[in-house]
Scaffold this motif. Structure first.
Motif, PDB file in Angstrom:
ATOM      1  N   LEU A 290      -9.019  -1.311  -8.278  1.00  0.00           N
ATOM      2  CA  LEU A 290      -9.105  -1.008  -6.849  1.00  0.00           C
ATOM      3  C   LEU A 290     -10.549  -0.817  -6.403  1.00  0.00           C
ATOM      4  O   LEU A 290     -10.903  -1.158  -5.271  1.00  0.00           O
ATOM      5  N   GLU A 291     -11.396  -0.283  -7.279  1.00  0.00           N
ATOM      6  CA  GLU A 291     -12.812  -0.168  -6.942  1.00  0.00           C
ATOM      7  C   GLU A 291     -13.462  -1.550  -6.820  1.00  0.00           C
ATOM      8  O   GLU A 291     -14.330  -1.762  -5.971  1.00  0.00           O
ATOM      9  N   ILE A 292     -13.056  -2.482  -7.678  1.00  0.00           N
ATOM     10  CA  ILE A 292     -13.575  -3.847  -7.585  1.00  0.00           C
ATOM     11  C   ILE A 292     -13.149  -4.476  -6.263  1.00  0.00           C
ATOM     12  O   ILE A 292     -13.951  -5.124  -5.569  1.00  0.00           O
ATOM     13  N   LEU A 293     -11.891  -4.306  -5.891  1.00  0.00           N
ATOM     14  CA  LEU A 293     -11.400  -4.825  -4.614  1.00  0.00           C
ATOM     15  C   LEU A 293     -12.207  -4.250  -3.459  1.00  0.00           C
ATOM     16  O   LEU A 293     -12.622  -4.980  -2.547  1.00  0.00           O
ATOM     17  N   SER A 294     -12.444  -2.947  -3.493  1.00  0.00           N
ATOM     18  CA  SER A 294     -13.224  -2.309  -2.437  1.00  0.00           C
ATOM     19  C   SER A 294     -14.644  -2.870  -2.383  1.00  0.00           C
ATOM     20  O   SER A 294     -15.166  -3.167  -1.301  1.00  0.00           O
ATOM     21  N   SER A 295     -15.268  -3.035  -3.553  1.00  0.00           N
ATOM     22  CA  SER A 295     -16.640  -3.563  -3.600  1.00  0.00           C
ATOM     23  C   SER A 295     -16.712  -4.971  -3.032  1.00  0.00           C
ATOM     24  O   SER A 295     -17.679  -5.330  -2.352  1.00  0.00           O
ATOM     25  N   MET A 308      -1.082  -4.263  -5.349  1.00  0.00           N
ATOM     26  CA  MET A 308      -2.096  -3.237  -5.610  1.00  0.00           C
ATOM     27  C   MET A 308      -1.922  -2.059  -4.653  1.00  0.00           C
ATOM     28  O   MET A 308      -2.891  -1.507  -4.131  1.00  0.00           O
ATOM     29  N   ASP A 309      -0.662  -1.646  -4.442  1.00  0.00           N
ATOM     30  CA  ASP A 309      -0.390  -0.495  -3.595  1.00  0.00           C
ATOM     31  C   ASP A 309       0.738   0.334  -4.207  1.00  0.00           C
ATOM     32  O   ASP A 309       1.264  -0.008  -5.270  1.00  0.00           O
ATOM     33  N   CYS A 310       1.115   1.407  -3.541  1.00  0.00           N
ATOM     34  CA  CYS A 310       2.121   2.316  -4.101  1.00  0.00           C
ATOM     35  C   CYS A 310       3.484   1.656  -4.246  1.00  0.00           C
ATOM     36  O   CYS A 310       4.237   1.941  -5.189  1.00  0.00           O
ATOM     37  N   THR A 311       3.825   0.771  -3.312  1.00  0.00           N
ATOM     38  CA  THR A 311       5.113   0.078  -3.407  1.00  0.00           C
ATOM     39  C   THR A 311       5.189  -0.751  -4.684  1.00  0.00           C
ATOM     40  O   THR A 311       6.192  -0.728  -5.409  1.00  0.00           O
ATOM     41  N   ALA A 312       4.106  -1.473  -4.965  1.00  0.00           N
ATOM     42  CA  ALA A 312       4.064  -2.280  -6.185  1.00  0.00           C
ATOM     43  C   ALA A 312       4.065  -1.393  -7.422  1.00  0.00           C
ATOM     44  O   ALA A 312       4.730  -1.703  -8.424  1.00  0.00           O
ATOM     45  N   VAL A 338     -14.725   4.272  -1.794  1.00  0.00           N
ATOM     46  CA  VAL A 338     -13.898   3.041  -1.672  1.00  0.00           C
ATOM     47  C   VAL A 338     -13.625   2.690  -0.207  1.00  0.00           C
ATOM     48  O   VAL A 338     -12.473   2.584   0.220  1.00  0.00           O
ATOM     49  N   LEU A 339     -14.697   2.471   0.533  1.00  0.00           N
ATOM     50  CA  LEU A 339     -14.580   2.207   1.961  1.00  0.00           C
ATOM     51  C   LEU A 339     -13.887   0.883   2.256  1.00  0.00           C
ATOM     52  O   LEU A 339     -13.425   0.664   3.379  1.00  0.00           O
ATOM     53  N   GLY A 340     -13.814   0.000   1.267  1.00  0.00           N
ATOM     54  CA  GLY A 340     -13.204  -1.302   1.499  1.00  0.00           C
ATOM     55  C   GLY A 340     -11.697  -1.338   1.323  1.00  0.00           C
ATOM     56  O   GLY A 340     -11.078  -2.374   1.590  1.00  0.00           O
ATOM     57  N   LEU A 341     -11.094  -0.257   0.889  1.00  0.00           N
ATOM     58  CA  LEU A 341      -9.646  -0.265   0.658  1.00  0.00           C
ATOM     59  C   LEU A 341      -8.871  -0.024   1.946  1.00  0.00           C
ATOM     60  O   LEU A 341      -9.296   0.746   2.818  1.00  0.00           O
ATOM     61  N   ARG A 342      -7.717  -0.662   2.045  1.00  0.00           N
ATOM     62  CA  ARG A 342      -6.801  -0.396   3.135  1.00  0.00           C
ATOM     63  C   ARG A 342      -5.966   0.831   2.799  1.00  0.00           C
ATOM     64  O   ARG A 342      -5.952   1.292   1.662  1.00  0.00           O
TER      65      ARG A 342
END
Length: 388
Positions: A290-295, A308-312, A338-342
């Motif tokens: 998730l940090e990579i996704l945010s970056s 990549m969320d709680c449902t999954a 992690v400012l890039g995460l939804r």
């Protein structure tokens, strides 16, 4: 004994003093320890204990070679009580310290003397380097000295750490992660940096469009890249694990990028052609993924994510693990911004980092059936071809 130090307390104070000053270039002698005699009333109330403690201190001091000062007191009769202990020199202090402390002290003094003789830098620099590299094994410290002399006499501009031709060094010994070794060498030479080149950023991808059957399906490019390798591509699937990368099925006008670890967030932003495509990131469900996704998003690359969320997580938690690749427990960690995460991704990230009740801290993407991932891609409008 009220306030009055005994042998154990005096020894501990000497040890603490040496521990606080062991990196000093020049130690100051003697070390003086105040015994701390109580007042007359307490002395008289504890006369036997005072006598016994006083005799024990004298015996210990004589055995170690310490000097002591006495003062005249009256406890029923006049007595001479030890008021101060004086450790006169290094030889004496080595008799007092524990064996492990002696070994540590001698190691540090030996390194200080060695660097002082080899390099023309300030005493403060010598002290700082020895302190910085104190946890290095003896062999590695010797290599630091050897490397410093080599860099002092040779121009290494433009070569990578692994290309430095030093005898006795492993290829990874000076990698970018070895920041203390690099900093120590720079301080000994009085320079800002070693000017070593970084390894070129590498990006590995494969074409998923059957139209590319007549060319090599997998390619590796070195960045920066300005070629036409991505011409015609509309969809980019970025995955973290090689098994998933190799099993990704046909996608018309699609490519799959394998970005092991943070390599993807370093590489993808450097290829301007990718910014005009529909990018989907699919990594492990863990804090690192998730940090990579945010970056990736924070670097200015817009992208969607799948699984990549709680449902999954709830759906696939039976595939989870609490262990790293080395078999050690995945620890709780301090969350990053992690400012890039939804929002849905951030919620999972916070749980993975700091929820002690969560059973698993990683669900590896290759454990999830590829057909389930393709269903998620279809929801995002990616025309993945489902296996028959």
């Amino acid at each position: 004994m009220v306030k009055m130090k005994d042998v154990a307390a005096i020894t501990e104070q000497v040890s603490n003093h040496i521990n606080n000053h062991k990196f000093d270039i020049a130690l100051t002698w003697p070390i003086t320890i105040s015994v701390g005699l109580p007042n007359k009333a307490l002395l008289e109330a504890n006369a036997v204990a005072v006598h016994n403690n006083n005799n024990a201190i004298k015996k210990w001091a004589n055995k170690c070679g310490c000097k002591f000062e006495t003062v005249h007191r009256v406890i029923g009769t006049p007595v001479e009580l030890v008021s101060k202990i004086s450790v006169p020199d290094e030889l004496t202090v080595l008799r007092i310290l524990k064996k492990s402390e002696v070994e540590e002290y001698r190691k540090i003094r030996r390194r200080i003397d060695w660097l002082s003789a080899e390099f023309s830098v300030s005493p403060e620099t010598i002290s700082a380097v020895v302190r910085m590299t104190n946890n290095e094994e003896e062999l590695d410290f010797n290599l630091i000295v050897k490397a410093a002399h080599y860099f002092q006499n040779n121009d290494v501009s433009g070569i990578t750490p692994r290309q430095v031709p030093l005898t006795g060094f492993s290829s990874k010994w000076l990698n970018e992660t070895r920041t203390k070794r690099r900093k120590a060498i720079c301080q000994l030479l009085g320079i800002e940096a070693l000017n070593l080149a970084g390894r070129p950023t590498e990006l590995r991808f494969r074409y998923l469009d059957p139209a590319y059957d007549d060319i090599e399906l997998e390619r590796i490019i070195l960045l920066p890249w300005e070629g036409d390798a991505f011409a015609g591509a509309k969809y980019v699937i970025v995955v973290e694990n090689k098994d998933t990368y190799q099993s990704m099925p046909l996608i018309p006008n699609g490519i799959c990028i394998w970005g092991s670890g943070s390599a993807v967030s370093n590489a993808v932003p450097k290829i301007s052609a990718l910014r005009n495509m529909h990018i989907v990131y699919w990594g492990d469900m863990d804090a690192d993924g998730l940090e990579i996704l945010s970056s990736l998003r924070e670097s200015g690359v817009p992208c969607d994510s799948i699984l990549m969320d709680c449902t999954a997580y709830d759906r696939y938690c039976q595939f989870g693990t609490e262990l790293t690749e080395r078999g050690t427990e995945i620890k709780l960690r301090e969350p990053k911004p992690v400012l890039g995460l939804r929002e849905s991704e951030r919620k999972l990230y916070m749980q993975l980092c700091s929820d002690a009740t969560l059973r698993y801290r990683r669900i590896e993407q290759e454990r999830i059936p590829i057909c389930n991932a393709l269903e998620e891609l279809h929801k995002l409008g990616v025309p993945a071809v489902l296996p028959k």
